[in-house]
Design an enzyme around this catalytic site. Sequence first.
Site, PDB file in Angstrom:
ATOM      1  N   HIS A   1      42.914  52.068  30.486  1.00 51.38           N
ATOM      2  CA  HIS A   1      42.374  51.449  31.690  1.00 51.38           C
ATOM      3  C   HIS A   1      43.339  51.588  32.856  1.00 51.38           C
ATOM      4  O   HIS A   1      44.498  51.932  32.672  1.00 51.38           O
ATOM      5  CB  HIS A   1      42.047  49.966  31.467  1.00 51.38           C
ATOM      6  CG  HIS A   1      43.234  49.117  31.170  1.00 51.38           C
ATOM      7  ND1 HIS A   1      43.597  48.781  29.888  1.00 51.38           N
ATOM      8  CD2 HIS A   1      44.140  48.524  31.981  1.00 51.38           C
ATOM      9  CE1 HIS A   1      44.679  48.028  29.924  1.00 51.38           C
ATOM     10  NE2 HIS A   1      45.027  47.853  31.181  1.00 51.38           N
TER      11      HIS A   1
ATOM     12  N   ARG B   1      45.015  44.665  41.010  1.00 52.96           N
ATOM     13  CA  ARG B   1      45.145  43.249  41.362  1.00 52.96           C
ATOM     14  C   ARG B   1      44.139  42.948  42.458  1.00 52.96           C
ATOM     15  O   ARG B   1      44.018  43.712  43.414  1.00 52.96           O
ATOM     16  CB  ARG B   1      46.552  42.945  41.839  1.00 52.96           C
ATOM     17  CG  ARG B   1      47.551  42.891  40.726  1.00 52.96           C
ATOM     18  CD  ARG B   1      48.921  42.426  41.229  1.00 52.96           C
ATOM     19  NE  ARG B   1      49.825  42.325  40.114  1.00 52.96           N
ATOM     20  CZ  ARG B   1      50.556  43.342  39.648  1.00 52.96           C
ATOM     21  NH1 ARG B   1      50.485  44.513  40.215  1.00 52.96           N
ATOM     22  NH2 ARG B   1      51.347  43.170  38.607  1.00 52.96           N
TER      23      ARG B   1
ATOM     24  N   GLU C   1      40.699  47.278  34.748  1.00 50.35           N
ATOM     25  CA  GLU C   1      41.094  45.890  34.516  1.00 50.35           C
ATOM     26  C   GLU C   1      41.347  45.250  35.873  1.00 50.35           C
ATOM     27  O   GLU C   1      42.248  45.663  36.606  1.00 50.35           O
ATOM     28  CB  GLU C   1      42.367  45.840  33.674  1.00 50.35           C
ATOM     29  CG  GLU C   1      42.960  44.458  33.550  1.00 50.35           C
ATOM     30  CD  GLU C   1      44.364  44.491  32.950  1.00 50.35           C
ATOM     31  OE1 GLU C   1      45.199  43.687  33.398  1.00 50.35           O
ATOM     32  OE2 GLU C   1      44.628  45.327  32.066  1.00 50.35           O
TER      33      GLU C   1
ATOM     34  N   ASN D   1      45.264  36.721  39.884  1.00 54.00           N
ATOM     35  CA  ASN D   1      46.294  35.694  39.725  1.00 54.00           C
ATOM     36  C   ASN D   1      45.848  34.468  40.501  1.00 54.00           C
ATOM     37  O   ASN D   1      45.655  34.530  41.723  1.00 54.00           O
ATOM     38  CB  ASN D   1      47.642  36.208  40.227  1.00 54.00           C
ATOM     39  CG  ASN D   1      48.149  37.348  39.368  1.00 54.00           C
ATOM     40  OD1 ASN D   1      48.380  37.179  38.182  1.00 54.00           O
ATOM     41  ND2 ASN D   1      48.293  38.519  39.957  1.00 54.00           N
TER      42      ASN D   1
ATOM     43  N   HIS E   1      43.591  56.902  44.102  1.00 52.56           N
ATOM     44  CA  HIS E   1      42.224  56.390  44.144  1.00 52.56           C
ATOM     45  C   HIS E   1      41.609  56.415  42.757  1.00 52.56           C
ATOM     46  O   HIS E   1      42.113  57.045  41.842  1.00 52.56           O
ATOM     47  CB  HIS E   1      41.369  57.236  45.100  1.00 52.56           C
ATOM     48  CG  HIS E   1      41.266  58.674  44.710  1.00 52.56           C
ATOM     49  ND1 HIS E   1      42.146  59.636  45.178  1.00 52.56           N
ATOM     50  CD2 HIS E   1      40.417  59.325  43.869  1.00 52.56           C
ATOM     51  CE1 HIS E   1      41.836  60.804  44.648  1.00 52.56           C
ATOM     52  NE2 HIS E   1      40.797  60.644  43.848  1.00 52.56           N
TER      53      HIS E   1
ATOM     54  N   GLU F   1      36.757  57.233  45.225  1.00 50.82           N
ATOM     55  CA  GLU F   1      36.162  58.539  45.503  1.00 50.82           C
ATOM     56  C   GLU F   1      34.852  58.654  44.737  1.00 50.82           C
ATOM     57  O   GLU F   1      34.788  58.321  43.554  1.00 50.82           O
ATOM     58  CB  GLU F   1      37.110  59.652  45.063  1.00 50.82           C
ATOM     59  CG  GLU F   1      36.574  61.042  45.329  1.00 50.82           C
ATOM     60  CD  GLU F   1      37.523  62.134  44.879  1.00 50.82           C
ATOM     61  OE1 GLU F   1      37.422  63.243  45.404  1.00 50.82           O
ATOM     62  OE2 GLU F   1      38.374  61.879  43.995  1.00 50.82           O
TER      63      GLU F   1
END
Length: 139
Positions: free
Chosen positions: A5, A9, A54, A58, A73, A116
Amino acid sequence: MKFLHTMLRVKNLDQALDFFVNKLGLVEIKRNDYPAGKFTLVFLATAQGEPEIELTHNWGVEEDYTYGRNFGHLAFEVDDIYETCERLMKAGVTINRPPRDGHMAFVKSPDNQSIELLQKGKALAPQAPWNEMENVGSW
């Protein structure tokens, strides 16, 4: 070796999920909350199940995350780049690099990550209004 993966964030999990799930069409396949660490992980995939993204949220982080061109990208193959870009525009997504060539376009996530979009197979014939649109912002 197997690619698992890419982690991104995100500042606002709801906005990120709206973009990646409701607008791009990815599927949420797993979600884990970690109260002790004060974060949530949400794993997304294409309808075929790969590759995975993923999203890391936070809890309580208010500032924007910095980003740089070193990330690059994410890229997704689409069945019809014109239809995909039209659907995204109608959903309020800015097309930063329009598919003037019938092959490639760029958009950005709510957290400013470049996405993209590539036409599956051969490029589609250039057509208006796409072939007349200018780039907007960075991509």
